[in-house]
Design a protein around this motif. Sequence first.
Motif, PDB file in Angstrom:
ATOM      1  N   LYS A   1     -31.808  39.317  25.228  1.00 53.30           N
ATOM      2  CA  LYS A   1     -31.802  38.281  24.203  1.00 53.30           C
ATOM      3  C   LYS A   1     -33.138  38.277  23.481  1.00 53.30           C
ATOM      4  O   LYS A   1     -34.181  38.444  24.093  1.00 53.30           O
ATOM      5  CB  LYS A   1     -31.559  36.904  24.821  1.00 53.30           C
ATOM      6  CG  LYS A   1     -30.181  36.741  25.413  1.00 53.30           C
ATOM      7  CD  LYS A   1     -29.950  35.332  25.889  1.00 53.30           C
ATOM      8  CE  LYS A   1     -28.521  35.197  26.391  1.00 53.30           C
ATOM      9  NZ  LYS A   1     -28.204  33.833  26.762  1.00 53.30           N
ATOM     10  N   ALA A   2     -33.086  38.087  22.185  1.00 53.25           N
ATOM     11  CA  ALA A   2     -34.301  37.955  21.381  1.00 53.25           C
ATOM     12  C   ALA A   2     -34.587  36.459  21.235  1.00 53.25           C
ATOM     13  O   ALA A   2     -33.753  35.706  20.747  1.00 53.25           O
ATOM     14  CB  ALA A   2     -34.108  38.601  20.018  1.00 53.25           C
ATOM     15  N   LYS A   3     -35.758  36.037  21.672  1.00 54.37           N
ATOM     16  CA  LYS A   3     -36.153  34.630  21.569  1.00 54.37           C
ATOM     17  C   LYS A   3     -36.802  34.379  20.215  1.00 54.37           C
ATOM     18  O   LYS A   3     -37.604  35.189  19.748  1.00 54.37           O
ATOM     19  CB  LYS A   3     -37.141  34.264  22.687  1.00 54.37           C
ATOM     20  CG  LYS A   3     -36.541  34.350  24.069  1.00 54.37           C
ATOM     21  CD  LYS A   3     -35.629  33.195  24.311  1.00 54.37           C
ATOM     22  CE  LYS A   3     -35.185  33.147  25.768  1.00 54.37           C
ATOM     23  NZ  LYS A   3     -34.459  31.942  26.074  1.00 54.37           N
ATOM     24  N   LYS A   4     -36.451  33.261  19.605  1.00 52.81           N
ATOM     25  CA  LYS A   4     -36.986  32.908  18.288  1.00 52.81           C
ATOM     26  C   LYS A   4     -37.744  31.590  18.391  1.00 52.81           C
ATOM     27  O   LYS A   4     -37.282  30.642  19.016  1.00 52.81           O
ATOM     28  CB  LYS A   4     -35.849  32.773  17.285  1.00 52.81           C
ATOM     29  CG  LYS A   4     -35.076  34.063  17.117  1.00 52.81           C
ATOM     30  CD  LYS A   4     -33.914  33.875  16.184  1.00 52.81           C
ATOM     31  CE  LYS A   4     -33.156  35.187  16.073  1.00 52.81           C
ATOM     32  NZ  LYS A   4     -31.984  35.086  15.247  1.00 52.81           N
ATOM     33  N   ALA A   5     -38.890  31.561  17.756  1.00 51.04           N
ATOM     34  CA  ALA A   5     -39.716  30.350  17.784  1.00 51.04           C
ATOM     35  C   ALA A   5     -39.093  29.261  16.920  1.00 51.04           C
ATOM     36  O   ALA A   5     -38.610  29.512  15.819  1.00 51.04           O
ATOM     37  CB  ALA A   5     -41.117  30.672  17.286  1.00 51.04           C
ATOM     38  N   VAL A   6     -39.059  28.039  17.471  1.00 54.09           N
ATOM     39  CA  VAL A   6     -38.610  26.854  16.732  1.00 54.09           C
ATOM     40  C   VAL A   6     -39.622  25.738  16.963  1.00 54.09           C
ATOM     41  O   VAL A   6     -40.369  25.764  17.932  1.00 54.09           O
ATOM     42  CB  VAL A   6     -37.197  26.393  17.165  1.00 54.09           C
ATOM     43  CG1 VAL A   6     -36.154  27.414  16.806  1.00 54.09           C
ATOM     44  CG2 VAL A   6     -37.156  26.097  18.645  1.00 54.09           C
ATOM     45  N   ILE A   7     -39.620  24.786  16.086  1.00 51.81           N
ATOM     46  CA  ILE A   7     -40.536  23.661  16.231  1.00 51.81           C
ATOM     47  C   ILE A   7     -39.862  22.576  17.050  1.00 51.81           C
ATOM     48  O   ILE A   7     -38.747  22.157  16.754  1.00 51.81           O
ATOM     49  CB  ILE A   7     -40.945  23.113  14.844  1.00 51.81           C
ATOM     50  CG1 ILE A   7     -41.695  24.194  14.082  1.00 51.81           C
ATOM     51  CG2 ILE A   7     -41.797  21.854  14.983  1.00 51.81           C
ATOM     52  CD1 ILE A   7     -42.031  23.818  12.652  1.00 51.81           C
TER      53      ILE A   7
ATOM     54  N   PRO B   1     -34.413  29.289  21.173  1.00 53.85           N
ATOM     55  CA  PRO B   1     -33.049  29.796  21.365  1.00 53.85           C
ATOM     56  C   PRO B   1     -33.059  31.316  21.457  1.00 53.85           C
ATOM     57  O   PRO B   1     -33.906  31.979  20.867  1.00 53.85           O
ATOM     58  CB  PRO B   1     -32.314  29.326  20.112  1.00 53.85           C
ATOM     59  CG  PRO B   1     -33.374  29.182  19.078  1.00 53.85           C
ATOM     60  CD  PRO B   1     -34.625  28.795  19.808  1.00 53.85           C
ATOM     61  N   GLY B   2     -32.127  31.848  22.206  1.00 49.72           N
ATOM     62  CA  GLY B   2     -32.031  33.294  22.352  1.00 49.72           C
ATOM     63  C   GLY B   2     -30.787  33.819  21.659  1.00 49.72           C
ATOM     64  O   GLY B   2     -29.727  33.220  21.719  1.00 49.72           O
ATOM     65  N   GLU B   3     -30.945  34.945  20.986  1.00 51.56           N
ATOM     66  CA  GLU B   3     -29.813  35.598  20.339  1.00 51.56           C
ATOM     67  C   GLU B   3     -29.455  36.836  21.156  1.00 51.56           C
ATOM     68  O   GLU B   3     -30.295  37.696  21.408  1.00 51.56           O
ATOM     69  CB  GLU B   3     -30.174  36.003  18.913  1.00 51.56           C
ATOM     70  CG  GLU B   3     -29.048  36.706  18.189  1.00 51.56           C
ATOM     71  CD  GLU B   3     -29.440  37.129  16.785  1.00 51.56           C
ATOM     72  OE1 GLU B   3     -28.701  37.932  16.212  1.00 51.56           O
ATOM     73  OE2 GLU B   3     -30.480  36.675  16.271  1.00 51.56           O
TER      74      GLU B   3
END
Length: 135
Positions: free
Chosen positions: A19-25, A30-32
């Motif tokens: 899964k690729a983790k994406k930064a959120v505020i 979340p992981g894709e």
Amino acid sequence: MDTFPFNADKVSISGKADKAKKAVIGGIKPGEFTGDGGKTISLSGQLLPTRIGGLTELDIADTMRKTGEVFPVMRGDGKRLGNYSIKSSKETHKELERDGIGFVVNYHLVLDQEPDETPHSPDLVNDLLSVFELF
């Protein structure tokens, strides 16, 4: 791997998903899902080199680890598990004999799954026949 004299008395298989983790505020990243992360097989067992051998097979496995050789793995009932390479190996000698080799040698191998490198050719049958000069 044959069970004599190189017996494996414990096998563990684990798999993972990438899964690729994406930064959120202000929240959990979340992981894709990006694909199958492959499987890992752990093999361990015990050898009695002075009684039934097994050190030669252990040396072969270590050479395969050093060279990164990819090889097919099949379960004892004939089910193909895929292509693997040896990621790590460990051997522990106990009750040392005069020559420094243990009467009992415990080993642990970790195998990592590799991509299936089966050739896909539309003329596979003709290619095989030409290799064996049957056509």
